[in-house]
Write a protein that holds these residues in place. Structure first.
Motif, PDB file in Angstrom:
ATOM      1  N   ALA A   4     127.642   1.343   1.629  1.00 18.05           N
ATOM      2  CA  ALA A   4     127.555   1.672   0.322  1.00 18.05           C
ATOM      3  C   ALA A   4     126.384   2.869   0.067  1.00 18.05           C
ATOM      4  O   ALA A   4     125.730   2.736  -0.847  1.00 18.05           O
ATOM      5  N   GLY A   5     126.431   3.794   0.966  1.00 17.63           N
ATOM      6  CA  GLY A   5     125.505   4.838   0.947  1.00 17.63           C
ATOM      7  C   GLY A   5     123.996   4.647   1.378  1.00 17.63           C
ATOM      8  O   GLY A   5     123.040   5.397   1.157  1.00 17.63           O
ATOM      9  N   ARG A   6     123.767   3.202   1.664  1.00 24.80           N
ATOM     10  CA  ARG A   6     122.257   3.024   1.937  1.00 24.80           C
ATOM     11  C   ARG A   6     122.274   2.756   3.400  1.00 24.80           C
ATOM     12  O   ARG A   6     122.965   2.128   4.217  1.00 24.80           O
ATOM     13  N   MET A   7     121.193   2.984   4.203  1.00 27.31           N
ATOM     14  CA  MET A   7     120.898   2.884   5.623  1.00 27.31           C
ATOM     15  C   MET A   7     120.673   1.441   5.808  1.00 27.31           C
ATOM     16  O   MET A   7     119.888   0.783   4.789  1.00 27.31           O
ATOM     17  N   VAL A   8     121.431   0.960   6.806  1.00 27.81           N
ATOM     18  CA  VAL A   8     121.024  -0.542   7.028  1.00 27.81           C
ATOM     19  C   VAL A   8     119.906  -0.598   8.276  1.00 27.81           C
ATOM     20  O   VAL A   8     120.056   0.002   9.180  1.00 27.81           O
ATOM     21  N   ILE A   9     118.666  -1.100   8.144  1.00 28.19           N
ATOM     22  CA  ILE A   9     117.558  -1.117   8.999  1.00 28.19           C
ATOM     23  C   ILE A   9     117.687  -2.196   9.952  1.00 28.19           C
ATOM     24  O   ILE A   9     118.170  -3.475   9.178  1.00 28.19           O
ATOM     25  N   HIS A  10     117.865  -2.082  11.102  1.00 27.43           N
ATOM     26  CA  HIS A  10     117.834  -3.241  12.051  1.00 27.43           C
ATOM     27  C   HIS A  10     116.315  -3.223  12.688  1.00 27.43           C
ATOM     28  O   HIS A  10     116.099  -2.232  13.310  1.00 27.43           O
ATOM     29  N   MET A  11     115.682  -4.235  12.564  1.00 30.93           N
ATOM     30  CA  MET A  11     114.221  -4.452  13.030  1.00 30.93           C
ATOM     31  C   MET A  11     114.372  -5.696  13.810  1.00 30.93           C
ATOM     32  O   MET A  11     114.851  -6.858  13.276  1.00 30.93           O
ATOM     33  N   THR A  12     113.781  -5.952  15.026  1.00 31.13           N
ATOM     34  CA  THR A  12     113.604  -7.153  15.650  1.00 31.13           C
ATOM     35  C   THR A  12     112.746  -8.168  14.905  1.00 31.13           C
ATOM     36  O   THR A  12     111.793  -7.751  14.128  1.00 31.13           O
ATOM     37  N   PRO A  13     112.783  -9.467  15.251  1.00 31.19           N
ATOM     38  CA  PRO A  13     111.756 -10.166  14.704  1.00 31.19           C
ATOM     39  C   PRO A  13     110.350  -9.953  15.048  1.00 31.19           C
ATOM     40  O   PRO A  13     109.484  -9.950  14.355  1.00 31.19           O
ATOM     41  N   TYR A  45     112.711  -7.110   2.472  1.00 29.61           N
ATOM     42  CA  TYR A  45     111.640  -7.282   3.623  1.00 29.61           C
ATOM     43  C   TYR A  45     111.487  -8.615   3.690  1.00 29.61           C
ATOM     44  O   TYR A  45     111.449  -9.451   4.901  1.00 29.61           O
ATOM     45  N   TYR A  46     111.215  -9.305   2.683  1.00 30.70           N
ATOM     46  CA  TYR A  46     110.690 -10.859   2.763  1.00 30.70           C
ATOM     47  C   TYR A  46     111.743 -11.631   3.214  1.00 30.70           C
ATOM     48  O   TYR A  46     111.809 -12.567   3.879  1.00 30.70           O
ATOM     49  N   VAL A  47     113.280 -11.365   2.769  1.00 23.26           N
ATOM     50  CA  VAL A  47     114.351 -12.073   3.251  1.00 23.26           C
ATOM     51  C   VAL A  47     114.288 -12.018   4.859  1.00 23.26           C
ATOM     52  O   VAL A  47     114.649 -12.925   5.604  1.00 23.26           O
ATOM     53  N   MET A  48     114.092 -10.554   5.193  1.00 20.21           N
ATOM     54  CA  MET A  48     114.267 -10.471   6.707  1.00 20.21           C
ATOM     55  C   MET A  48     113.108 -11.253   7.344  1.00 20.21           C
ATOM     56  O   MET A  48     113.210 -11.630   8.504  1.00 20.21           O
ATOM     57  N   LEU A  49     111.882 -11.136   6.864  1.00 19.48           N
ATOM     58  CA  LEU A  49     110.635 -11.662   7.494  1.00 19.48           C
ATOM     59  C   LEU A  49     110.972 -13.198   7.611  1.00 19.48           C
ATOM     60  O   LEU A  49     110.718 -13.746   8.677  1.00 19.48           O
ATOM     61  N   LEU A  50     111.567 -13.698   6.608  1.00 18.97           N
ATOM     62  CA  LEU A  50     111.623 -15.169   6.732  1.00 18.97           C
ATOM     63  C   LEU A  50     112.612 -15.618   7.801  1.00 18.97           C
ATOM     64  O   LEU A  50     112.354 -16.415   8.672  1.00 18.97           O
TER      65      LEU A  50
END
Length: 78
Positions: A4-13, A45-50
């Motif tokens: 939807a026009g937003r970049m999807v960021i992939h970061m490792t744990p 960020y906090y969702v991904m961090l958890l």
């Protein structure tokens, strides 16, 4: 990749936990760093961090930070 026009960021744990270890307290400066350095909304960020802290990879990479994140999440949920 974008959704939807937003970049999807992939970061490792490991990357997420390393960032969190540099910014252990929540502040306006940390929110700015999340947006500027990671390109994420703070809530995302906090969702991904958890998820990173809950993962085996994250717990093996930095058990102290992972435990702190999980402990804070339990305190907030209580």
């Amino acid at each position: 990749m974008s959704v939807a026009g937003r970049m999807v960021i992939h970061m490792t744990p490991a990357e997420l936990l390393d960032f969190e270890a540099r910014w252990p307290r929540h502040s306006g400066y940390k929110e700015t760093a999340i947006i500027d350095e990671l390109g994420l909304a703070p809530a995302r960020y906090y969702v991904m961090l958890l998820r990173a802290a809950s993962s085996l990879e994250g717990q093996e990479h930095d058990p102290v930070t992972a435990h702190r994140v999980l402990r804070k999440a339990r305190q907030i949920a209580a």
